[in-house]
Design an enzyme around this catalytic site. Structure first.
Site, PDB file in Angstrom:
ATOM      1  N   ARG A  53       0.852  -1.181   0.000  1.00  0.00           N
ATOM      2  CA  ARG A  53       0.000   0.000   0.000  1.00  0.00           C
ATOM      3  C   ARG A  53       0.893   1.238   0.000  1.00  0.00           C
ATOM      4  NH1 ARG A  53      -2.343   3.111   4.795  1.00  0.00           N
ATOM      5  NH2 ARG A  53      -3.690   4.609   3.739  1.00  0.00           N
TER       6      ARG A  53
ATOM      7  N   HIS B 137      -2.940  11.031   0.873  1.00  0.00           N
ATOM      8  CA  HIS B 137      -2.367  10.840   2.207  1.00  0.00           C
ATOM      9  C   HIS B 137      -1.763  12.186   2.635  1.00  0.00           C
ATOM     10  CE1 HIS B 137      -0.734   7.524   5.063  1.00  0.00           C
ATOM     11  NE2 HIS B 137      -0.403   8.683   5.615  1.00  0.00           N
TER      12      HIS B 137
ATOM     13  N   GLU C  93      -7.057   8.466   6.671  1.00  0.00           N
ATOM     14  CA  GLU C  93      -7.298   9.127   7.961  1.00  0.00           C
ATOM     15  C   GLU C  93      -7.735  10.574   7.859  1.00  0.00           C
ATOM     16  OE1 GLU C  93      -4.090   8.753  10.717  1.00  0.00           O
ATOM     17  OE2 GLU C  93      -4.004   6.588  10.560  1.00  0.00           O
TER      18      GLU C  93
ATOM     19  N   ASN D  93      -7.071   2.024   9.885  1.00  0.00           N
ATOM     20  CA  ASN D  93      -5.742   2.198  10.481  1.00  0.00           C
ATOM     21  C   ASN D  93      -5.932   2.185  11.985  1.00  0.00           C
ATOM     22  OD1 ASN D  93      -4.796   2.637   7.906  1.00  0.00           O
ATOM     23  ND2 ASN D  93      -4.161   4.766   8.255  1.00  0.00           N
TER      24      ASN D  93
ATOM     25  N   TYR E   4      -3.678   1.674  15.855  1.00  0.00           N
ATOM     26  CA  TYR E   4      -2.385   1.493  16.515  1.00  0.00           C
ATOM     27  C   TYR E   4      -2.515   1.097  17.971  1.00  0.00           C
ATOM     28  CZ  TYR E   4      -0.066   3.395  12.410  1.00  0.00           C
ATOM     29  OH  TYR E   4       0.406   3.570  11.130  1.00  0.00           O
TER      30      TYR E   4
ATOM     31  N   GLU F 144      -3.241  -0.003   8.062  1.00  0.00           N
ATOM     32  CA  GLU F 144      -2.039   0.346   8.831  1.00  0.00           C
ATOM     33  C   GLU F 144      -2.155  -0.194  10.241  1.00  0.00           C
ATOM     34  OE1 GLU F 144      -0.938   4.523   9.143  1.00  0.00           O
ATOM     35  OE2 GLU F 144      -1.287   4.793   7.009  1.00  0.00           O
TER      36      GLU F 144
END
Ligand code: GBH
Length: 460
Positions: free
Chosen positions: A75, A121, A168, A297, A299, A363
């Site tokens: 990606r 992005h 995002e 995404n 984390y 992500e």
């Protein structure tokens, strides 16, 4: 051993401004990040993406690395101002930019690596910001974004079957237009909601165009990537449970609910009131259902309590300390990230229950504390990153196998250490160590770990 579905794809992700460098080469026009980096005090180490990982020149090495890691997919994002240097629909298209990405895509395919392309992005052409205020100007930006998308579908759509409109948008609205931490560095309490609205519309109109004019002939899919930290209520008190939901609404629901359900979350409507920009019925018809999959995404997880004074997150207080005083997990180099795999599994379940679409994890990754101060020989032994990935891929496997959540793909962030936005180069997220003085790449142990894990869990 437990297997992932046979059509499961995995690989690594990057973004144009974070890796390409060569910001004035090959006909590229400036983006808002070029300008933002020049503003004193905005980037922690005073750096910029001018060189980054030099991937505009070293892209063949990057593909070699991907190949050596055994990935099925990669990606990456396109730099809008490399393709249309001035950005707009009347502006010239840059043939050199098109050939650059075309070569990269061809090389990936030659190596059996499936390209997943992010159109946006965060690197808006600077000219559009100057010309009409960029994302603030609905009439102009929606048309220019759709024109840019069209150029990309035409130029690459015969080879590219997986498109992501935005990465995002939360970061764009809140960090770019409310807190001023990201380009274009505005601080406002009305602009984020205008931009929120315009980003969704631009996305939806690009998807409409793809579905009407390209999907049938090119046979691809298109969707948006949203980010969310799982929100764990501090305790089971009704106010903290409600706060956790509000945290999700303000991070994710502000985009996901209009796109997948046709309405802003109730908590957002209540708190933002008439600063929220609503969709007309005609707009809504384009917006609802405008994503073929759920791009995620994620984390970390945050422990959440009601209260605080931050409207942008729905007045919730976030931290990592549980009620018993313990920490959720291993602390990363950045303050906002701790390892907590169970939160990932809960988030995947929440998304499937709420939105009923297959999920691509676009992500997921970790930055080891103080990795940048270690000598290379030590930095490549990234045990904390391995612990993170091990926990997260196993949590994903459980969500797939035990909870029946249809996760279709997984991309680790990132292929390379790279320009970490406002953090500059001191924060390293790569599975590959980059020596920025020589631009040499060194695989870290985590790259080997993921290669092995996925080879053991996927079928050929
Ligand atoms: C992703 O964002 C980005 O897509 C990627 O480009 C980036 O390199 C990667 O993460 C690692 O950070 O003001 O407290 O929110 C992840 C979400 C949004 C988390 C910005 C860090 C800044 C600190 N990121 N946020 S905060």
């Amino acid at each position: 051993m437990a297997q992932l579905p046979s059509d499961f794809v995995w690989g690594f992700a990057t973004a144009s401004y974070q890796i390409e460098g060569s910001t004035t080469a090959g006909g590229r026009g400036p983006s808002i990040w070029d300008s933002f980096c020049k503003t004193p005090g905005k980037i922690r180490d005073g750096s910029s993406g001018d060189t980054a990982t030099d991937s505009y020149r070293l892209w063949r090495e990057d593909v070699e690395l991907l190949k050596s890691y055994g990935v099925k997919a990669y990606r990456f994002s396109l730099s809008w101002s490399r393709i249309i240097p001035l950005g707009g629909r009347g502006d010239p298209v840059n043939g050199e930019g098109i050939s650059f990405y075309r070569s990269l895509i061809e090389e990936l395919l030659k190596n059996d690596i499936v390209p997943f392309i992010t159109l946006y992005h965060w690197d808006l052409p600077q000219a559009l910001d100057e010309r009409y205020g960029g994302w603030l100007n609905k009439e102009e930006i929606v048309k220019d974004y759709v024109n840019y998308a069209k150029v990309c579908f035409e130029a690459f759509g015969d080879l590219v079957k997986n498109w992501i409109t935005h990465n995002e948008p939360w970061a764009v609205t809140i960090l770019g237009y409310e807190k001023g931490a990201f380009a274009p560095g505005h601080q406002s309490n009305t602009e984020p909601w205008i931009v929120n609205h315009n980003l969704i519309l631009a996305h939806a109109h690009a998807v409409k165009l793809y579905r009407e004019q390209y999907k049938q002939a090119q046979g691809g899919q298109i969707g948006i990537t949203l980010d969310c930290h799982w929100q764990l209520p501090y305790d089971d008190s009704p106010e903290n449970v409600a706060a956790a939901q509000r945290g999700i609404d303000f991070k994710l629901g502000r985009f996901a609910d209009p796109i997948y359900k046709g309405t802003y979350p109730a908590s957002v409507i209540e708190i933002i009131g008439d600063r929220l920009v609503y969709f007309s019925p005609e707009e809504l018809a384009v917006v609802v259902g405008s994503s073929d999959f759920f791009g995620l995404n994620t984390y970390t997880t945050q422990v959440v309590k009601a209260g605080g004074d931050d409207e942008s997150n729905g007045f919730v207080k976030t931290g990592f300390t549980r009620q018993d005083g313990s920490q959720l997990g291993t602390q990363a180099h950045v303050p906002w990230l701790q390892t907590y795999p169970p939160g990932f599994r809960l988030l995947l379940n929440y998304l499937w229950d709420s939105y009923k679409l297959p999920i691509y994890v676009t992500e997921n990754g970790f930055t080891v504390k103080d990795e940048n101060s270690l000598p290379l020989e030590e930095a490549i032994h990234d045990a904390d990153r391995i612990e993170y990935f091990h926990g997260y891929v196993n949590a994903m496997l459980q969500a797939i196998q035990e909870d029946n959540v249809p996760v279709k793909g997984y991309f680790g962030w990132s292929l390379l250490d790279n320009f970490e936005w406002a953090d500059g180069y001191q924060t390293r997220f790569g599975v590959t160590y980059v020596d920025y003085t020589t631009q040499k790449r060194y695989p870290k142990d985590s790259a080997r770990f993921l290669k092995k894990w996925f080879s053991e869990h996927t079928s050929e």
